[in-house]
Design a protein around this motif. Structure first.
Motif, PDB file in Angstrom:
ATOM      1  N   LYS A   1     -14.472   8.972   3.616  1.00 40.84           N
ATOM      2  CA  LYS A   1     -15.168   9.736   2.571  1.00 40.84           C
ATOM      3  C   LYS A   1     -15.639  11.083   3.129  1.00 40.84           C
TER       4      LYS A   1
ATOM      5  N   ALA B   1     -14.716   3.176   5.617  1.00 44.40           N
ATOM      6  CA  ALA B   1     -14.765   3.925   4.356  1.00 44.40           C
ATOM      7  C   ALA B   1     -15.646   5.160   4.450  1.00 44.40           C
TER       8      ALA B   1
ATOM      9  N   ASN C   1       0.828  -1.194   0.000  1.00 47.66           N
ATOM     10  CA  ASN C   1       0.000   0.000   0.000  1.00 47.66           C
ATOM     11  C   ASN C   1       0.870   1.255   0.000  1.00 47.66           C
TER      12      ASN C   1
ATOM     13  N   GLU D   1      -9.627   8.004  -1.366  1.00 45.71           N
ATOM     14  CA  GLU D   1     -10.016   6.759  -2.044  1.00 45.71           C
ATOM     15  C   GLU D   1      -9.096   5.604  -1.657  1.00 45.71           C
ATOM     16  N   ALA D   2      -7.809   5.888  -1.518  1.00 41.65           N
ATOM     17  CA  ALA D   2      -6.855   4.851  -1.146  1.00 41.65           C
ATOM     18  C   ALA D   2      -7.136   4.325   0.262  1.00 41.65           C
TER      19      ALA D   2
ATOM     20  N   PRO E   1     -11.864  -0.750   4.364  1.00 42.84           N
ATOM     21  CA  PRO E   1     -13.268  -0.569   3.984  1.00 42.84           C
ATOM     22  C   PRO E   1     -14.227  -0.455   5.162  1.00 42.84           C
TER      23      PRO E   1
ATOM     24  N   GLN F   1     -10.028   4.364   1.782  1.00 41.76           N
ATOM     25  CA  GLN F   1     -11.288   3.608   1.734  1.00 41.76           C
ATOM     26  C   GLN F   1     -11.062   2.178   1.267  1.00 41.76           C
ATOM     27  N   LYS F   2     -10.179   1.997   0.296  1.00 41.96           N
ATOM     28  CA  LYS F   2      -9.884   0.657  -0.203  1.00 41.96           C
ATOM     29  C   LYS F   2      -9.054  -0.149   0.802  1.00 41.96           C
TER      30      LYS F   2
END
Length: 334
Positions: A197, A193, A115, A183-184, A190, A186-187
């Motif tokens: 956001k 998330a 990551n 976004e990274a 999760p 959130q992935k």
């Protein structure tokens, strides 16, 4: 006796094998599992302050953030300690800006961390003026970087492609990076998330407000030209229709050549420049030399590579607004 020894040895081997298998299974877990073992938080390592700020603002209570560049350390010159290298390898996520800190790039390549988020890939990098040779430090194999045709002595701040890496000094580009970081996260995690956001949207909103303040505050000025020791403000200048003139690089020993001093004197007179800017993490020697020779004032324009006790603000937004106030004063904003 021999049978019992063999039996005992077999049990030890079996236990060791089971332990090893367990450790391998743990190391194979995803980032969410890693977070569960750390109080439900992701361990994020940021290369320097602008990346740290994004991780903290977007990650909030769901991340632990460590920075490789301590306050007061010039990020371009960073050398990692053995402990930092270990911490980097144990991170759940690494947030950095490729080509800005060679030691960090090398360590990330060797860390094995999957990551890794390169902020330079989350927005479009640009070139700000062609390079031009000046007298001073000669760094063989490096291109001097400047803005509007004026190069820098000392450190080269270009990426390998020749682009300017100082994207965080443009609130619009920084917001684009923030969205990518959100976004990274959130992935990677999760389970949280929704929080990432929400935090991303709030930060982007603040950066949009900052952009509006700069746009409105620098719309009407007596001059558009500012002089700074460090050509870090190319994106900011382009965004708000200003002209950046850089004296030299970051090296405390670097001094502008007589030809460059004369050129800047002429520019200052022609463009009604009032102020020579220096920064908090580098020597103010070159700025004071030029100011003394031209009868100009000096002030701080902070490239926000780190927050210290000398910073005019406690965080990114506060320091950027201090930069805006300094520019308005120097440029004669109406």
């Amino acid at each position: 006796m021999n049978v019992r020894r063999r039996s005992s040895r077999s049990r030890l081997i079996a236990t060791a094998a089971a332990t090893t298998a367990g450790l391998l299974a743990l190391s194979a877990c995803g980032s969410s599992d890693a977070a569960d073992g750390k109080g439900g938080k992701l361990d994020v390592v940021a290369s320097f302050y602008p990346m740290q700020y994004l991780a903290e603002q977007i990650g909030g209570e769901h991340v632990n953030v460590d920075t490789l560049t301590e306050p007061g350390v010039e990020p371009h010159d960073l050398e990692l300690s053995p402990k930092q290298t270990v911490d980097l390898a144990n991170a759940d996520m690494i947030l950095y800006l490729k080509d800005l800190q060679p030691a960090v790039d090398k360590a990330i390549g060797q860390s094995g961390v999957k990551n890794t988020i390169d902020a330079a890939t989350l927005t479009e990098l640009e070139e700000h003026g062609a390079s031009e040779d000046h007298e001073g430090h000669d760094h063989e194999g490096e291109d001097a970087h400047g803005d509007e045709g004026h190069g820098e002595e000392g450190h080269s701040h270009e990426t390998e492609s020749g682009a300017d890496p100082h994207i965080w000094l443009d609130p619009v580009k920084y917001a684009e990076v923030a969205e990518g970081v959100g976004e990274a996260l959130q992935k990677a995690d999760p389970d949280h998330a929704a929080a990432y956001k929400k935090n991303t949207e709030e930060l982007v909103g603040k950066l949009e407000a900052l952009n509006k303040d700069f746009t409105d505050g620098l719309k009407n000025t007596e001059t558009k030209t500012f002089i700074t020791t460090h050509a870090a403000f190319g994106y900011l200048a382009e965004r708000y229709g200003l002209d950046q003139e850089a004296i030299s690089g970051l090296s405390p020993e670097a001094e502008p050549s007589p030809a460059r001093i004369k050129e800047l004197q002429e520019t200052a007179e022609h463009d009604k420049v009032t102020t020579v800017f220096f920064e908090t993490l580098a020597s103010d020697k070159t700025a004071k030399t030029l100011a003394s020779d031209t009868g100009l004032k000096t002030d701080v324009l902070d490239p926000l590579e780190g927050i210290t006790d000398k910073s005019k603000g406690a965080d990114y937004l506060e320091v950027m607004r201090s930069n805006l106030t300094a520019l308005q004063s120097a440029l004669g904003a109406k």
